[in-house]
Structure formats: structure tokens, C-alpha cells
Write a protein that holds these residues in place. Structure first.
Motif, PDB file in Angstrom:
ATOM      1  N   PRO A 194       0.820  -1.189   0.096  1.00 32.90           N
ATOM      2  CA  PRO A 194       0.131  -0.045   0.091  1.00 32.90           C
ATOM      3  C   PRO A 194       0.924   1.222   0.112  1.00 32.90           C
ATOM      4  O   PRO A 194       1.977   1.166   0.688  1.00 32.90           O
ATOM      5  CB  PRO A 194      -0.940  -0.089   1.294  1.00 32.90           C
ATOM      6  CG  PRO A 194      -0.798  -1.638   1.567  1.00 32.90           C
ATOM      7  CD  PRO A 194       0.611  -2.079   1.089  1.00 32.90           C
ATOM      8  N   PRO A 195       0.412   2.373  -0.783  1.00 28.61           N
ATOM      9  CA  PRO A 195       1.183   3.596  -0.760  1.00 28.61           C
ATOM     10  C   PRO A 195       1.580   4.153   0.428  1.00 28.61           C
ATOM     11  O   PRO A 195       2.921   4.494   0.724  1.00 28.61           O
ATOM     12  CB  PRO A 195       0.455   4.546  -1.576  1.00 28.61           C
ATOM     13  CG  PRO A 195      -0.664   3.807  -2.367  1.00 28.61           C
ATOM     14  CD  PRO A 195      -0.802   2.259  -1.424  1.00 28.61           C
ATOM     15  N   GLU A 196       0.804   3.873   1.585  1.00 31.49           N
ATOM     16  CA  GLU A 196       1.161   4.518   2.883  1.00 31.49           C
ATOM     17  C   GLU A 196       2.464   4.111   3.626  1.00 31.49           C
ATOM     18  O   GLU A 196       3.251   4.761   4.285  1.00 31.49           O
ATOM     19  CB  GLU A 196      -0.203   4.653   3.755  1.00 31.49           C
ATOM     20  CG  GLU A 196      -0.696   3.230   4.176  1.00 31.49           C
ATOM     21  CD  GLU A 196      -1.612   2.954   3.271  1.00 31.49           C
ATOM     22  OE1 GLU A 196      -2.367   1.886   3.450  1.00 31.49           O
ATOM     23  OE2 GLU A 196      -1.763   3.280   2.035  1.00 31.49           O
ATOM     24  N   ARG A 197       2.320   2.585   3.184  1.00 26.80           N
ATOM     25  CA  ARG A 197       3.427   1.849   3.935  1.00 26.80           C
ATOM     26  C   ARG A 197       4.701   2.112   2.952  1.00 26.80           C
ATOM     27  O   ARG A 197       5.686   2.026   3.420  1.00 26.80           O
ATOM     28  CB  ARG A 197       3.157   0.331   3.882  1.00 26.80           C
ATOM     29  CG  ARG A 197       2.199   0.141   4.975  1.00 26.80           C
ATOM     30  CD  ARG A 197       1.925  -1.237   5.258  1.00 26.80           C
ATOM     31  NE  ARG A 197       3.046  -1.801   5.520  1.00 26.80           N
ATOM     32  CZ  ARG A 197       3.209  -3.388   5.560  1.00 26.80           C
ATOM     33  NH1 ARG A 197       2.165  -3.925   5.040  1.00 26.80           N
ATOM     34  NH2 ARG A 197       4.263  -3.985   5.687  1.00 26.80           N
ATOM     35  N   LEU A 198       4.515   2.099   1.721  1.00 29.52           N
ATOM     36  CA  LEU A 198       5.808   2.355   0.748  1.00 29.52           C
ATOM     37  C   LEU A 198       6.377   3.489   1.001  1.00 29.52           C
ATOM     38  O   LEU A 198       7.715   3.568   0.728  1.00 29.52           O
ATOM     39  CB  LEU A 198       5.097   2.024  -0.644  1.00 29.52           C
ATOM     40  CG  LEU A 198       6.151   2.015  -1.731  1.00 29.52           C
ATOM     41  CD1 LEU A 198       6.994   0.897  -1.776  1.00 29.52           C
ATOM     42  CD2 LEU A 198       5.595   2.171  -3.118  1.00 29.52           C
ATOM     43  N   SER A 199       5.869   4.560   1.360  1.00 28.47           N
ATOM     44  CA  SER A 199       6.410   5.960   1.850  1.00 28.47           C
ATOM     45  C   SER A 199       7.332   5.907   2.896  1.00 28.47           C
ATOM     46  O   SER A 199       8.231   6.762   2.799  1.00 28.47           O
ATOM     47  CB  SER A 199       5.430   6.992   1.912  1.00 28.47           C
ATOM     48  OG  SER A 199       4.594   6.423   3.152  1.00 28.47           O
ATOM     49  N   ARG A 200       7.331   4.878   3.629  1.00 27.93           N
ATOM     50  CA  ARG A 200       8.325   4.520   4.801  1.00 27.93           C
ATOM     51  C   ARG A 200       9.343   3.803   4.310  1.00 27.93           C
ATOM     52  O   ARG A 200      10.583   3.934   4.950  1.00 27.93           O
ATOM     53  CB  ARG A 200       7.679   3.748   5.802  1.00 27.93           C
ATOM     54  CG  ARG A 200       6.385   4.341   6.491  1.00 27.93           C
ATOM     55  CD  ARG A 200       5.755   3.418   7.652  1.00 27.93           C
ATOM     56  NE  ARG A 200       4.389   3.686   7.613  1.00 27.93           N
ATOM     57  CZ  ARG A 200       3.564   2.613   8.137  1.00 27.93           C
ATOM     58  NH1 ARG A 200       4.240   1.810   8.771  1.00 27.93           N
ATOM     59  NH2 ARG A 200       2.125   2.879   8.195  1.00 27.93           N
ATOM     60  N   GLN A 201       9.340   3.270   3.315  1.00 26.57           N
ATOM     61  CA  GLN A 201      10.322   2.298   2.520  1.00 26.57           C
ATOM     62  C   GLN A 201      10.491   2.421   1.131  1.00 26.57           C
ATOM     63  O   GLN A 201      10.255   1.623   0.453  1.00 26.57           O
ATOM     64  CB  GLN A 201      10.526   0.871   3.134  1.00 26.57           C
ATOM     65  CG  GLN A 201      11.670   0.057   2.742  1.00 26.57           C
ATOM     66  CD  GLN A 201      11.400  -1.346   3.143  1.00 26.57           C
ATOM     67  OE1 GLN A 201      10.399  -1.754   2.984  1.00 26.57           O
ATOM     68  NE2 GLN A 201      12.716  -2.148   3.654  1.00 26.57           N
ATOM     69  N   PRO A 202      10.807   3.586   0.605  1.00 23.01           N
ATOM     70  CA  PRO A 202      10.856   3.823  -1.025  1.00 23.01           C
ATOM     71  C   PRO A 202      11.650   3.052  -1.709  1.00 23.01           C
ATOM     72  O   PRO A 202      12.699   2.679  -1.071  1.00 23.01           O
ATOM     73  CB  PRO A 202      11.185   5.437  -0.959  1.00 23.01           C
ATOM     74  CG  PRO A 202      11.806   5.510   0.193  1.00 23.01           C
ATOM     75  CD  PRO A 202      11.368   4.873   1.487  1.00 23.01           C
ATOM     76  N   LEU A 203      11.060   2.586  -2.797  1.00 24.61           N
ATOM     77  CA  LEU A 203      11.900   1.413  -3.644  1.00 24.61           C
ATOM     78  C   LEU A 203      12.550   2.421  -4.621  1.00 24.61           C
ATOM     79  O   LEU A 203      12.146   3.428  -5.105  1.00 24.61           O
ATOM     80  CB  LEU A 203      11.019   0.683  -4.560  1.00 24.61           C
ATOM     81  CG  LEU A 203      10.038  -0.190  -3.460  1.00 24.61           C
ATOM     82  CD1 LEU A 203       9.091  -0.978  -4.293  1.00 24.61           C
ATOM     83  CD2 LEU A 203      10.692  -1.113  -2.800  1.00 24.61           C
ATOM     84  N   PRO A 204      13.723   1.646  -4.995  1.00 26.52           N
ATOM     85  CA  PRO A 204      14.685   2.595  -5.918  1.00 26.52           C
ATOM     86  C   PRO A 204      14.402   2.428  -7.413  1.00 26.52           C
ATOM     87  O   PRO A 204      14.898   2.926  -8.417  1.00 26.52           O
ATOM     88  CB  PRO A 204      16.230   1.788  -5.910  1.00 26.52           C
ATOM     89  CG  PRO A 204      15.646   0.409  -5.253  1.00 26.52           C
ATOM     90  CD  PRO A 204      14.627   0.490  -4.604  1.00 26.52           C
ATOM     91  N   TRP A 205      13.129   1.648  -7.675  1.00 22.14           N
ATOM     92  CA  TRP A 205      12.604   1.709  -9.081  1.00 22.14           C
ATOM     93  C   TRP A 205      11.439   2.451  -9.188  1.00 22.14           C
ATOM     94  O   TRP A 205      10.530   2.350  -8.478  1.00 22.14           O
ATOM     95  CB  TRP A 205      12.504   0.308  -9.569  1.00 22.14           C
ATOM     96  CG  TRP A 205      13.665  -0.794  -8.871  1.00 22.14           C
ATOM     97  CD1 TRP A 205      14.970  -0.582  -9.374  1.00 22.14           C
ATOM     98  CD2 TRP A 205      13.629  -1.523  -7.827  1.00 22.14           C
ATOM     99  NE1 TRP A 205      15.763  -1.578  -8.688  1.00 22.14           N
ATOM    100  CE2 TRP A 205      14.912  -2.196  -7.943  1.00 22.14           C
ATOM    101  CE3 TRP A 205      12.458  -1.902  -6.961  1.00 22.14           C
ATOM    102  CZ2 TRP A 205      15.235  -3.066  -6.623  1.00 22.14           C
ATOM    103  CZ3 TRP A 205      12.836  -3.046  -5.764  1.00 22.14           C
ATOM    104  CH2 TRP A 205      14.226  -3.428  -5.828  1.00 22.14           C
ATOM    105  N   GLY A 206      11.283   2.968 -10.259  1.00 28.67           N
ATOM    106  CA  GLY A 206       9.908   3.439 -10.826  1.00 28.67           C
ATOM    107  C   GLY A 206       9.645   4.836  -9.872  1.00 28.67           C
ATOM    108  O   GLY A 206      10.598   5.283  -9.227  1.00 28.67           O
ATOM    109  N   ARG A 207       8.369   5.640 -10.126  1.00 28.36           N
ATOM    110  CA  ARG A 207       8.257   7.032  -9.515  1.00 28.36           C
ATOM    111  C   ARG A 207       8.057   6.526  -7.965  1.00 28.36           C
ATOM    112  O   ARG A 207       7.387   5.528  -7.417  1.00 28.36           O
ATOM    113  CB  ARG A 207       6.713   7.512 -10.301  1.00 28.36           C
ATOM    114  CG  ARG A 207       7.288   7.743 -11.664  1.00 28.36           C
ATOM    115  CD  ARG A 207       5.961   8.186 -12.264  1.00 28.36           C
ATOM    116  NE  ARG A 207       6.343   8.158 -13.763  1.00 28.36           N
ATOM    117  CZ  ARG A 207       5.511   8.136 -14.639  1.00 28.36           C
ATOM    118  NH1 ARG A 207       4.466   7.546 -14.439  1.00 28.36           N
ATOM    119  NH2 ARG A 207       5.742   8.261 -16.152  1.00 28.36           N
TER     120      ARG A 207
END
Length: 289
Positions: A194-207
Motif C-alpha cells: 500500500p502507498p502509505e507503507r511504501l512511503s516509509r520504505q521507498p523503492l529505488p525503481w519507478g516513480r
């Protein structure tokens, strides 16, 4: 006098916000609900709600007692469920929640082991996002969840048993522009996080903000095989996604990016031999993976 019926009325009234709606949900008349709530407030020695027209607003006493009432209703449901298990000799229903990567990696073999052990329990499986599944296990709608632990490890009302961590990598279609050197941040990200959790651990690929979020890796893979999305996936599902959908790995996995699967159930849940066996099956499969 406090009873399960009046405790349930209190809960439903708090959730519904009006006595009329609460009466409708409980299939009782509005006058009967009003009388029962007034009697409960008398028995407890104080108002549970302030009235603003038809709207019910919890008082300080109501706020304090609401968790107790929820616990009382849950314990009654647990008591009934445990009695049903005893009567059925454990041949009842066991509800499992499985997160996206668990559904791909651990679920098939864990279920096979469970039934090879001779269980005749009806197993129902609900696949979905980890956060939703954990909420359902808190409410007693699921007996066991196998999914990314997220913040569940901080909840004292849950038992969280970690399974081996997994690194995360990226997959794209074979003719993706990123394979020819174009910058990753030009392309949308596809993920089960989910975006809210992804914001805590951003990925190095894609936007930074994902373009596609889905709790089914098959759907994500199909979308990525027909678009410029970059799919972020745990290592355990990569081989299957590449074999079934023709995707290729974009870069090596990052040691700083991991998913943390766990087995989760309520700490005060009634004992279940079937749940314990399924727990052990998942743990055994995870150790071998």
C-alpha cells in the motif's frame, strides 16, 4: 443489568451513531432500544451518550467502557466457537488470511501438509493486503494470518511469529526501455505494498508513488507484461513470475529492501489444535524455502 444483549446494543449504537440505526441493525423497535439503553445507563450509574438531536456522541464514561464491551462480545463469540469445535471434534471451520507473497510461496505446500496430517477441518482462505487481514484477525473474523507483519508486531493483543525475511527485486517486460538505460523514475511502479507503507520504505525503481497497487501478483505481472510498469516483488515469487509471464529482472535485489512475513493470531483467541497444526505447517515450509 448488563447482558450480552445490552452490551451489543451499546456497541451497535456507538458504531451506528443514532439509536434508530442501531435498532434497525438489531431488528428491534426504536422504543425498545431506547428503553434498554436507558436502563443500561442507570445500571452503570452514568450516561454513555450525549444526545445532539438524533445523533449519539460517546461521553467520557462511554469512551472508557466501549473497549470492555467489545471484549465482552468477542469473548462470547470465542466461547461459542470453542464449544462448536469441541462438539465437532475439531472438524469445524478454520479461517486463514494469506498475504500476496505468502499466497504464491508458502500457502500451497502448507495446506498440503495440513491435510496430509489427516485433518478434516474445512479451511477457508482469504487472500488480500496484509493490513486488511490483520484488522480481520483482531476482530476475530480470521483465526490465523500469514502475511507481512507490518505494525502488527507492536500490538500487544496479537501474537506475531516472524518467518524468514525476503529481499525485494524488480521485474519488467523483456523490451522495457529501462533495460536500455532509461532512468527508472520515468516509469510507474506496480506493487502489492500500500502507498502509505511504501512511503516509509521507498523503492529505488519507478516513480515514488506507485501507479498500480494490487494484492495479487498474477494481476500485477499481467499488467507489467503489457505496459511500462516496473514490478516490485519479493525474491520468492520471482522465478514463477518470470516463467509464467516472461518478465525479466531489472536489477539485483537490494539488501535494504525486505518483506517480513509472519504468522499472526489474537493473543486471547480460544485454543485450536487445527490452528496450531496449520501454524506448524507454515513454519516448516518457511524453513525449507
Amino acid at each position: 443489568m448488563l447482558s450480552l444483549r445490552t452490551a451489543r446494543l451499546f456497541l451497535v449504537a456507538a458504531d451506528a451513531g443514532t439509536l434508530t440505526s442501531a435498532a434497525e441493525r438489531l431488528h428491534v423497535s426504536q422504543p425498545a432500544a431506547s428503553k434498554a439503553l436507558a436502563q443500561l445507563e442507570t445500571d452503570l450509574g452514568g450516561a454513555l451518550f450525549d444526545r445532539a438531536g438524533r445523533k449519539l456522541i460517546l461521553t467520557a464514561l462511554g469512551e472508557a467502557l466501549l473497549p470492555r464491551a467489545r471484549s465482552l462480545i468477542q469473548q462470547a463469540a470465542d466461547l461459542k466457537a470453542e464449544a462448536e469445535r469441541w462438539r465437532a471434534g475439531e472438524d469445524g471451520v478454520l479461517s486463514l488470511g494469506a498475504g500476496p507473497s505468502v499466497t504464491y510461496r508458502l500457502l500451497p505446500e502448507a495446506v498440503a501438509r495440513f491435510y496430509r496430517a489427516g485433518r478434516t477441518v474445512q479451511l477457508t482462505v482469504r487472500a488480500g493486503a496484509a493490513g486488511m487481514l490483520v484488522d480481520q484477525v483482531r476482530r476475530g473474523a480470521l483465526d490465523l494470518v500469514a502475511a507481512d507483519m507490518g505494525d502488527a508486531v507492536l500490538d500487544p493483543d496479537l501474537v506475531v511469529h516472524p518467518l524468514p525475511e525476503e529481499s525485494v527485486t524488480a521485474l519488467v517486460r523483456p523490451d522495457h526501455p529501462a533495460l536500455k538505460g532509461e532512468a527508472y523514475d520515468r516509469f510507474p511502479l506496480a506493487t502489492a505494498t500500500p502507498p502509505e507503507r511504501l512511503s516509509r520504505q521507498p523503492l529505488p525503481w519507478g516513480r515514488p508513488r506507485p501507479g498500480l497497487v494490487c494484492d495479487d501478483y498474477t494481476v500485477l505481472a499481467l499488467a507489467c507484461s503489457a505496459s511500462d510498469h516496473i514490478l516490485a516483488a519479493p525474491r520468492s515469487v520471482v522465478d514463477r513470475l518470470t516463467a509464467e509471464h516472461g518478465l525479466v529482472q531489472l536489477t539485483a535485489s537490494s539488501p535494504d529492501l525486505v518483506v517480513r512475513p509472519a504468522l499472526i493470531y489474537r493473543a486471547n483467541a480460544p485454543h485450536s489444535a487445527a490452528r496450531q497444526l496449520l501454524f506448524e505447517c507454515f513454519e516448516a515450509v518457511a524453513r525449507q524455502a
